[in-house]
Each structure stands twice: as C-alpha cells, then as structure tokens.
Design a protein around this motif. Sequence first.
Motif, short mmCIF file in Angstrom:
data_model
loop_
_atom_site.label_atom_id
_atom_site.label_comp_id
_atom_site.label_asym_id
_atom_site.label_seq_id
_atom_site.Cartn_x
_atom_site.Cartn_y
_atom_site.Cartn_z
N ARG A 1 -28.14 41.48 27.42
CA ARG A 1 -29.62 41.45 27.46
C ARG A 1 -30.15 40.41 26.49
N LYS A 2 -29.63 40.42 25.27
CA LYS A 2 -30.10 39.47 24.26
C LYS A 2 -29.74 38.03 24.62
N ALA A 3 -28.60 37.84 25.27
CA ALA A 3 -28.19 36.49 25.68
C ALA A 3 -29.17 35.92 26.70
N ARG A 4 -29.87 36.78 27.40
CA ARG A 4 -30.86 36.34 28.39
C ARG A 4 -32.27 36.40 27.82
N SER A 5 -32.36 36.60 26.50
CA SER A 5 -33.65 36.63 25.79
C SER A 5 -34.61 37.66 26.37
N LEU A 6 -34.06 38.81 26.72
CA LEU A 6 -34.88 39.91 27.23
C LEU A 6 -35.02 40.99 26.17
N THR A 7 -36.20 41.58 26.10
CA THR A 7 -36.38 42.75 25.26
C THR A 7 -35.95 43.98 26.05
N GLN A 8 -35.80 45.10 25.37
CA GLN A 8 -35.49 46.34 26.08
C GLN A 8 -36.62 46.66 27.05
N MET B 1 -27.33 52.47 38.89
CA MET B 1 -28.01 51.71 37.85
C MET B 1 -27.06 50.70 37.22
N LEU B 2 -25.80 51.05 37.10
CA LEU B 2 -24.81 50.12 36.55
C LEU B 2 -24.72 48.88 37.43
N LEU B 3 -24.75 49.07 38.74
CA LEU B 3 -24.74 47.94 39.67
C LEU B 3 -25.99 47.08 39.51
N ARG B 4 -27.13 47.73 39.35
CA ARG B 4 -28.39 46.99 39.15
C ARG B 4 -28.36 46.23 37.83
N LEU B 5 -27.81 46.85 36.79
CA LEU B 5 -27.68 46.16 35.51
C LEU B 5 -26.81 44.93 35.63
N MET B 6 -25.69 45.07 36.33
CA MET B 6 -24.78 43.94 36.51
C MET B 6 -25.49 42.80 37.24
N GLN B 7 -26.24 43.11 38.28
CA GLN B 7 -26.95 42.08 39.03
C GLN B 7 -28.02 41.43 38.16
N THR B 8 -28.78 42.24 37.44
CA THR B 8 -29.89 41.74 36.64
C THR B 8 -29.41 40.89 35.47
N LEU B 9 -28.31 41.31 34.85
CA LEU B 9 -27.80 40.61 33.68
C LEU B 9 -26.72 39.59 34.00
N GLY B 10 -26.39 39.45 35.28
CA GLY B 10 -25.39 38.47 35.69
C GLY B 10 -24.00 38.80 35.20
N LEU B 11 -23.66 40.08 35.23
CA LEU B 11 -22.36 40.55 34.77
C LEU B 11 -21.51 40.98 35.96
#
Length: 75
Positions: free
Chosen positions: A13-20, A48-58
């Motif tokens: 998240r921080k690597a993408r300069s996003l706040t919580q 949600m884990l899948l959505r996190l991976m997509q959103t954060l590029g993981l």
Amino acid sequence: MSHLLGQKLARARKARSLTQEQLALMLNVSRQSVSHWENDDSQPNVEMLLRLMQTLGLNAADLLSVENEEGEEVQ
C-alpha cells in the motif's frame, strides 16, 4: 522472523502512496478493516484477498512467500 501478511499489505500500500483510507475506499471497506489486516488482527477473506492483489498489483507468491531474517525468500 518471517514477514506476516499484514506487513506485506502495508508495504505494498505504501509503495503505491496510498493511505489506509484511500485503499479502503477503493475496496469499499472501512479504514479500520484495512488497519486490522495490516496489524494482523484479522485476515481478509479470499474474495477480498483477490481484490487486494488486483488493487495493489500483487500475486499470490508476493503475499504467501516466507522471508528469513535477512529478507530473503525461503523456498
């Protein structure tokens, strides 16, 4: 000590300069949910884990790999 899922999420998240708050808005969850995940107080469900991976590029390897004390990935 290996890095826990929450630490990996926070780092990504921080690597993408996003706040919580920004990440929470992107995922349609509360900021507290993101905080709980990052602090390993709770775990995101599979969807949600899948959505996190997509959103954060993981990918799964990014989140599930284990690192040793030197930060090297352990097979």
